[in-house]
Design an enzyme around this catalytic site. Structure first.
Site, mmCIF file in Angstrom:
data_model
loop_
_atom_site.group_PDB
_atom_site.id
_atom_site.type_symbol
_atom_site.label_atom_id
_atom_site.label_comp_id
_atom_site.label_asym_id
_atom_site.label_seq_id
_atom_site.Cartn_x
_atom_site.Cartn_y
_atom_site.Cartn_z
ATOM 1 N NE ARG A 169 -30.882 -20.564 -22.369
ATOM 2 C CZ ARG A 169 -29.785 -19.845 -22.173
ATOM 3 N NH1 ARG A 169 -28.729 -20.410 -21.613
ATOM 4 N NH2 ARG A 169 -29.731 -18.584 -22.541
ATOM 5 N NE ARG A 172 -35.605 -15.821 -29.639
ATOM 6 C CZ ARG A 172 -34.807 -16.879 -29.728
ATOM 7 N NH1 ARG A 172 -34.725 -17.731 -28.711
ATOM 8 N NH2 ARG A 172 -34.077 -17.100 -30.814
ATOM 9 C CG HIS A 275 -16.317 -28.810 -37.731
ATOM 10 N ND1 HIS A 275 -16.074 -29.029 -36.398
ATOM 11 C CD2 HIS A 275 -17.008 -27.643 -37.791
ATOM 12 C CE1 HIS A 275 -16.573 -28.027 -35.680
ATOM 13 N NE2 HIS A 275 -17.144 -27.170 -36.509
ATOM 14 N N GLY A 277 -18.775 -26.253 -42.006
ATOM 15 C CA GLY A 277 -19.761 -25.183 -41.965
ATOM 16 C C GLY A 277 -19.161 -23.794 -41.987
#
Length: 313
Positions: A169, A172, A275, A277
């Site tokens: 987002r 850094r 799904h 993971g």
């Protein structure tokens, strides 16, 4: 008054729970184990259908902490409006990194090296030779560089990939190098051979992988989604898959579960996993350690880990 703690794992199967609370086992069953109004610490059931985990929240008038066992909190957010101000919502950072990163690497390797084609050829008794792309020297872009994104990079490095490019987002610097902000994504996409999406589902990331995003990806690139299904625009992805320009490996889809007959099942160049993971043998010991640590902190009035938000703040 003794606080109630609701757990989706039987309390007698968890070693090290602190003394003091009254532990109640609830894993999404129709009947509640006690009055939700008395619950002070609620651990949300894991991998349940939509709406199950939020069902007791409107009646949890005394709850102080809501702890998920998933990295994402999108399945809980709709119920937060029912809670009083000051309730802390915590996620399961530290629980799913290893399993999700393992699967991400498996999906990349399987897709690039053509493992699904080999399995189908084996079923036909066919020896399917030929050259395939290697992961070595590929340029990998990780979109969503939190703890899971970092764990994915940890597992990519030994495979001699080109330097991993990281996007989050905001910008850094990490020990491994810079993390680019989302605003730089359009310029980074055309250079990547593999694009891994591991962002949380928020209003900012819903539909992030849209037609414009996909158009910017280079010809022949692989999209890997281990985030949430709605991060990707399914219709736009289908158009790219059916043209043969891109390939994809999807652990999450929109809709999910993917219904029979959905075009994604038959789209060329796509590998779908259900799904998978998080739910592995690595889940339970890490989840139990997290719960014990958080409850010990709660009982001893110490700062909690993984606080994502506080209601009313």
């Amino acid at each position: 008054m003794t606080p109630d703690v609701w757990l989706p794992i039987p309390p007698d199967e968890i070693e090290g729970l602190p003394e003091g609370p009254a532990y109640r086992f609830w894993n999404g069953e129709e009947e509640f184990p006690a009055d939700p109004a008395d619950c002070a610490f609620y651990v949300v059931p894991y991998m349940k259908p939509s709406g199950i985990g939020v069902r007791p929240l409107p009646d949890m008038r005394s709850v102080q902490v809501v702890q998920t066992l998933s990295a994402g909190i999108d399945h809980v957010e709709p119920g937060l409006r029912h809670l009083a101000a000051g309730v802390r919502l915590c996620n399961a950072r530290g629980v799913h990194e290893a399993s999700t990163a393992e699967l991400t690497l498996a999906l990349i390797l399987a897709s690039l090296r053509g493992i699904p084609d080999f399995v189908r050829a084996q079923d036909r008794g066919e020896w399917l030779g030929g050259f395939r792309p290697a992961l070595a020297d590929r340029k990998v872009l990780v979109v969503g560089y939190g703890s899971i994104g970092a764990a994915i990079e940890d597992r990519l490095v030994p495979f001699e990939v080109a330097p991993v490019v990281r996007v989050a987002r905001s910008a850094r610097t990490t020990a491994r190098g810079p993390v680019h902000p989302l605003t730089e994504l359009p310029a980074l996409l055309p250079e990547a051979d593999v694009v891994v999406v591991s962002t949380p589902l928020t209003e900012a990331t819903r539909g992030l992988v849209d037609a414009d995003f996909l158009t910017r990806m280079k010809d022949g690139a692989l999209l890997v989604n281990v985030a949430r299904g709605p991060v990707v625009d399914t219709k736009a992805l289908l158009a790219e898959l059916e043209s043969g320009r891109l390939t994809a490996a999807l652990d999450v889809t929109d809709p999910e579960p993917l219904p029979p007959g959905h075009p994604l099942w038959q789209a060329p160049g796509v590998l779908v996993s259900p799904h998978a993971g998080g739910p592995t043998s690595a889940f339970l010991p890490r989840a139990e350690r997290l719960v014990v640590d958080q409850l010990s902190r709660f009982v001893n009035r110490e700062p909690l880990r993984n606080v994502i938000l506080t209601t009313g703040a």
